[in-house]
Motif scaffolding. Structure first.
Motif, PDB file in Angstrom:
ATOM      1  N   ALA B 151      57.225  28.510 -53.507  1.00 31.60           N
ATOM      2  CA  ALA B 151      57.341  27.237 -54.224  1.00 31.60           C
ATOM      3  C   ALA B 151      58.186  27.248 -55.450  1.00 31.60           C
ATOM      4  N   LEU B 152      58.856  28.609 -55.677  1.00 30.01           N
ATOM      5  CA  LEU B 152      59.495  28.760 -56.914  1.00 30.01           C
ATOM      6  C   LEU B 152      60.890  27.865 -57.021  1.00 30.01           C
ATOM      7  N   THR B 153      61.149  27.641 -58.433  1.00 29.48           N
ATOM      8  CA  THR B 153      62.239  26.616 -58.303  1.00 29.48           C
ATOM      9  C   THR B 153      63.620  27.061 -59.102  1.00 29.48           C
ATOM     10  N   THR B 154      63.423  28.521 -59.546  1.00 29.76           N
ATOM     11  CA  THR B 154      64.686  28.896 -59.975  1.00 29.76           C
ATOM     12  C   THR B 154      65.855  29.157 -58.911  1.00 29.76           C
ATOM     13  N   LEU B 192      67.978  29.750 -53.107  1.00 33.86           N
ATOM     14  CA  LEU B 192      69.700  29.430 -52.594  1.00 33.86           C
ATOM     15  C   LEU B 192      69.694  28.287 -52.185  1.00 33.86           C
ATOM     16  N   ASP B 193      68.561  27.519 -51.590  1.00 35.54           N
ATOM     17  CA  ASP B 193      68.192  26.234 -50.928  1.00 35.54           C
ATOM     18  C   ASP B 193      67.029  25.874 -50.804  1.00 35.54           C
ATOM     19  N   LYS B 194      66.589  25.218 -51.645  1.00 38.43           N
ATOM     20  CA  LYS B 194      65.146  24.699 -51.845  1.00 38.43           C
ATOM     21  C   LYS B 194      64.756  23.932 -50.496  1.00 38.43           C
ATOM     22  N   SER B 195      65.605  23.198 -50.009  1.00 41.08           N
ATOM     23  CA  SER B 195      65.231  22.487 -48.625  1.00 41.08           C
ATOM     24  C   SER B 195      64.708  23.760 -47.510  1.00 41.08           C
ATOM     25  N   ALA B 196      65.337  24.868 -47.570  1.00 38.05           N
ATOM     26  CA  ALA B 196      65.174  25.774 -46.808  1.00 38.05           C
ATOM     27  C   ALA B 196      63.837  26.633 -46.688  1.00 38.05           C
ATOM     28  N   GLY B 197      63.040  26.092 -47.806  1.00 35.99           N
ATOM     29  CA  GLY B 197      61.693  26.976 -48.002  1.00 35.99           C
ATOM     30  C   GLY B 197      61.599  28.291 -48.280  1.00 35.99           C
ATOM     31  N   ARG B 198      60.900  29.038 -47.326  1.00 35.26           N
ATOM     32  CA  ARG B 198      60.810  30.632 -47.610  1.00 35.26           C
ATOM     33  C   ARG B 198      62.028  30.962 -47.119  1.00 35.26           C
ATOM     34  N   GLY B 200      65.056  30.428 -47.768  1.00 31.84           N
ATOM     35  CA  GLY B 200      66.007  30.260 -49.021  1.00 31.84           C
ATOM     36  C   GLY B 200      65.907  31.260 -50.081  1.00 31.84           C
ATOM     37  N   ILE B 201      64.739  31.746 -50.023  1.00 29.84           N
ATOM     38  CA  ILE B 201      64.290  32.648 -51.186  1.00 29.84           C
ATOM     39  C   ILE B 201      65.131  33.964 -51.114  1.00 29.84           C
ATOM     40  N   LYS B 202      65.505  34.614 -52.232  1.00 33.83           N
ATOM     41  CA  LYS B 202      66.265  35.862 -52.342  1.00 33.83           C
ATOM     42  C   LYS B 202      65.957  36.469 -53.395  1.00 33.83           C
ATOM     43  N   ALA B 203      65.997  37.834 -53.302  1.00 31.45           N
ATOM     44  CA  ALA B 203      65.811  38.450 -54.662  1.00 31.45           C
ATOM     45  C   ALA B 203      67.027  39.057 -55.120  1.00 31.45           C
ATOM     46  N   GLN B 247      70.418  39.922 -46.920  1.00 30.18           N
ATOM     47  CA  GLN B 247      71.362  39.162 -46.509  1.00 30.18           C
ATOM     48  C   GLN B 247      71.576  37.824 -47.380  1.00 30.18           C
ATOM     49  N   ALA B 248      72.739  37.401 -47.586  1.00 30.27           N
ATOM     50  CA  ALA B 248      72.960  36.175 -48.484  1.00 30.27           C
ATOM     51  C   ALA B 248      72.755  34.594 -47.532  1.00 30.27           C
ATOM     52  N   GLU B 249      72.888  34.846 -46.297  1.00 29.13           N
ATOM     53  CA  GLU B 249      72.632  33.729 -45.382  1.00 29.13           C
ATOM     54  C   GLU B 249      71.455  32.939 -45.404  1.00 29.13           C
ATOM     55  N   VAL B 250      71.346  31.784 -45.349  1.00 32.34           N
ATOM     56  CA  VAL B 250      70.048  31.384 -45.457  1.00 32.34           C
ATOM     57  C   VAL B 250      69.969  30.895 -43.887  1.00 32.34           C
ATOM     58  N   LYS B 251      69.100  31.670 -43.283  1.00 36.04           N
ATOM     59  CA  LYS B 251      68.563  31.392 -41.820  1.00 36.04           C
ATOM     60  C   LYS B 251      67.220  30.763 -41.667  1.00 36.04           C
ATOM     61  N   GLN B 252      67.104  30.317 -40.566  1.00 32.16           N
ATOM     62  CA  GLN B 252      66.134  29.520 -40.352  1.00 32.16           C
ATOM     63  C   GLN B 252      64.652  30.551 -40.435  1.00 32.16           C
ATOM     64  N   SER B 253      65.004  31.597 -40.171  1.00 32.42           N
ATOM     65  CA  SER B 253      63.961  32.721 -39.935  1.00 32.42           C
ATOM     66  C   SER B 253      63.384  33.030 -41.511  1.00 32.42           C
ATOM     67  N   THR B 254      62.063  33.503 -41.574  1.00 33.56           N
ATOM     68  CA  THR B 254      61.693  33.890 -42.858  1.00 33.56           C
ATOM     69  C   THR B 254      61.582  35.357 -43.143  1.00 33.56           C
TER      70      THR B 254
END
Lengths: 360, 414
Positions: B151-154, B192-198, B200-203, B247-254
């Motif tokens: 749920a992070l927002t950064t 990278l994309d809040k709507s993508a949920g998990r 979209g989260i990257k380190a 990876q920088a791509e936001v995939k549907q996979s988590t």
């Protein structure tokens, strides 16, 4: 070096006993508890597995396998997973054979061990507990007094499995140097076996109270040497049996919780139930590791008294919590004898009390 | 093989670290509990020199599937995690706050080691081999989310050949040292994309002194006061494009999110080991105090005939050992290349609750002595509590255990 996997041979034994417990013991558990009978056929089948005979030296008709406490604890867990009462019945000859293998003189070994290496189950037993609220192994009220080169035993014992059928009874008493143990044949004068006991659990294994009234036994019937290692093997056996009972209850409750629905989902999907199951799983593993460590210490020749006592207390508390939570998971259904969880709770309650009911 | 002995090499390391803990940590333990926010510079420098190749915690990497099996059978299994667990127990026995403050790549380093490319590993981790003391840190928790890290927002937004990070992170261990007081780095989790949920989260690795990253606060805490816990604010903080881990791509996979979460399987047994060190300190102290009064524990006496003191003490000892064995098992599995997600959480859940109970009971057992700041017991109780919270609270670990044993996804059991 650290390791948490049984070796190939241990795994083979474990798998064999697990299959026996699943196919033979578990299906009988309910009826055996209701009827108070241990079916002779299952005792015969268990005997054919060779669990008792395997550790008896070849010279006395056995297999002469190494008497590993780790292997023994694997066996105990699986048997108790099947049914504790039947497991105690099946393992009862070891109450005599194990201490004799450990401490017996050549004469005692020759006289006793071959009785338990034949083609048929032979009952043997040990009389450890006493019918007192403050029963304490270190302060037995059954006494052994020296008298003209012999010993005279006096006292009352309880929870003696298969006492009426046993060929030999190993009686624990307070001697002049602490705990002493004496090998008594069934027909020893002064030894009288009472009515079969009626207990909260363990109904399928016949246990008895027995009285020793000026029971005179020769000095040669005493087991020599330090009795503590014998007691430690018993503590480890009981702890391993407790782990088996707990695992049975946990697995049943887990599967039930996945089937049973409430408020539109399986109850296992509610944290109140899921967390209880998670704690049960963790505590069972924790207790098993303590048991294995104590057993490993026995096998490597160290003094395992502290480890065995800690494991025993831990496992006794754990099995009570786990079996109680299993009944709780099933709710009202857990209280009905159609489900086995109440049986496991009744059996599990005993571990804090049990001493010397099994040995590996 | 079922075996509970440690290898001679690990035993040797343990003895060495015990001497360090006893000889250099205990003497300054109280001082840096009282002088919160001050650093034992001399001791830190000594540990930097001594420990560079000693404690490699958090750098374990879990191999996948066939690789893992092949590796486990091909070569002699590693004992790296077991060694780390044993060493961390010793250092935490000395003082867990000081242990946490040792210059080290720590959790940030673990993330780079687990998810970084060879180039990134060289770029970020080689600095820990020499020069001045350095710290790594990991920034996940935010004021509005803790255990629910999805749920992070950064945010991280790409702008040309840079990522621009905005957000606030809290409870960042050694955040001050990593961001501002050394040439370290902070691994920041952002979406990278809040709507993508998990998915979209990257380190992202943010180097020390990067403009836009500021330490807004260093927390005052109940315990582990020798270790700084920082709030980091990121305002248009720009970092190079190749500072992203994975990876920088936001995939549907988590898969990416799960990859980073997998680092917890490596670190949880070590956090558990740290808890065990604190608990052992308390148990040792109580045992020695009782022994000095001529009280020995009657192990073979039935619990109903023991004194409450003996009964409590035996329970503490058994619980401590139970937690240690669960921890060693989880560490051993990691070293063998066996998936240990369930066992790591079991170890952490048990060790966290155990150390909390054991240290609280120890304070109770020693009465007025236990409550006094003249001895360290009350400090250990304060230090202990965090073990049941950080690296996944007791409850989060129970949730992971429950999902594993029940075969549920995070959607099915939440």
């Amino acid at each position: 070096m650290l390791g948490f996997q049984p070796d190939d041979e241990q795994q083979l034994i474990r798998d064999t006993v697990a299959e026996f417990a699943r196919e033979q013991l578990r299906p009988l558990a309910h009826d055996a508890d209701e009827s108070g009978l241990c079916p002779p056929s299952v005792v015969r089948q268990a005997w054919d597995l060779g669990l008792v005979q395997s550790t008896i030296p070849e010279a006395y008709g056995g297999v002469g396998a190494e008497s590993s406490a780790v292997t023994g604890s694997l066996i105990c867990e699986e048997l108790a997973w099947g049914d504790l009462a039947l497991a105690l019945h099946i393992l009862s000859p070891q109450l005599v054979t194990c201490p004799v293998i450990m401490l017996g003189t050549p004469e005692q070994k020759a006289q006793i061990l071959s009785c338990y290496a034949g083609p048929h189950f032979t009952a043997g037993t040990a009389a450890v507990m006493e019918p007192r609220f403050d029963f304490d192994l270190n302060a037995l009220t059954t006494t052994a007094e020296r008298h003209h080169g012999a010993f005279v035993l006096n006292g009352t014992k309880c929870f003696v499995p298969l006492a009426a059928a046993a060929t030999h009874l190993l009686v624990y008493a307070r001697g002049d140097k602490g705990i002493a143990a004496f090998l008594l044949p069934q027909d020893t004068p002064g030894l009288s076996i009472g009515e079969r006991e009626k207990n909260m659990g363990l109904k399928a294994v016949a246990t008895y109270e027995l009285r020793l009234d000026h029971c005179r036994v020769p000095a040669s019937s005493q087991l020599q040497g330090d009795i503590q290692p014998v007691l430690n093997r018993s503590r480890v056996a009981l702890s391993a049996l407790a782990v088996g009972v707990a695992r049975a209850a946990y697995e049943y409750a887990r599967e039930y919780a996945k089937e049973r629905t409430a408020f539109g989902t399986a109850i296992a999907q509610k944290q109140a139930i899921a967390f209880m199951l998670a704690e049960m799983a963790t505590e069972i593993d924790a207790a098993r590791l303590l048991v294995w460590e104590a057993a490993w210490k026995i096998d490597t020749g160290g003094d395992a008294t502290r480890e065995a006592c800690l494991a025993k207390n831990y496992a006794a508390n754990m099995v009570l919590t786990v079996t109680d939570n299993a009944v709780q998971t099933l709710g009202g259904h857990g209280y009905i004898r159609d489900h086995p969880v109440e049986l496991w709770l009744r059996n599990g309650r005993g571990f804090a009390t049990f001493e010397g009911l099994a040995i590996i | 093989m079922i075996d509970f002995s440690l290898s001679p090499a690990v035993e040797k390391n343990r003895a060495l670290l015990h001497a360090v803990a006893d000889g250099t940590m205990r003497p300054i333990s109280r001082e840096y509990d009282e002088r919160e926010h001050e650093k034992p510079t001399e001791w830190l420098n000594m540990m930097w020199e001594a420990s560079k190749d000693m404690v490699s915690f958090g750098e374990g990497k879990q191999k996948k599937g066939a690789d893992r099996k092949a590796e486990a059978t091909e070569r002699h299994p590693s004992e790296r995690t077991i060694r780390s667990a044993v060493l961390i127990e010793e250092l935490s026995w000395g003082d867990v706050g000081l242990y946490l403050s040792i210059p080290h790549p720590a959790l940030g380093g673990a993330a780079v080691a687990a998810a970084g490319t060879p180039e990134q590993k060289e770029r970020f981790l080689s600095r820990f081999r020499d020069g001045e003391p350095k710290w790594g840190a990991m920034a996940i928790t935010e004021p509005g989310c803790g255990s629910d890290s999805a749920a992070l927002t950064t945010t991280a937004v790409r702008d040309g050949d840079q990522w621009v990070i905005n957000g606030t992170k809290i409870f960042c261990t050694s955040g001050l040292m990593a961001a501002e007081k050394s040439e370290g780095f902070v691994v920041v989790w952002a979406t990278l994309d809040k709507s993508a949920g998990r998915a979209g989260i990257k380190a992202f690795v943010v180097n020390h002194h990067t403009p836009g990253m500021t330490v807004a606060k260093v927390e005052d805490k109940m315990g582990i006061r020798a270790s700084d816990t920082a709030m980091l604010v990121f305002e248009d903080c720009r970092i190079p494009l190749d500072n992203i881990l994975g990876q920088a791509e936001v995939k549907q996979s988590t898969a990416g999110f799960k990859g980073v979460m997998a680092t917890f399987d490596a670190t949880r047994p070590l956090v558990a080991a740290s808890a065990i060190g604190v608990a052992r300190a308390a148990v040792d102290y109580v045992r020695e105090t009782l022994a000095a009064e001529g009280i020995s524990i009657r192990y073979t006496t039935p619990p109903t005939k023991l004194t409450t003191l003996e009964r409590d003490f035996m329970e503490m000892e058994a619980n401590l050992q139970a937690a240690r064995l669960l921890t060693w098992r989880a560490a051993w599995m990691l070293d063998q290349g066996i998936q240990n997600n369930l066992e790591a959480s079991m170890a952490k859940a048990k060790a966290g609750s155990m150390v909390t109970q054991v240290t609280q009971k120890a304070v109770e057992l020693l009465g007025p002595l236990g409550y006094s700041r003249k001895i360290l017991l009350e400090k250990w109780m304060r230090d202990a509590k965090i073990s049941d919270i950080y690296e996944g609270t007791q409850q989060i670990n129970l949730l992971i255990i429950a999902r594993r044993i029940l075969g549920y996804s995070s959607q099915e059991l939440n």
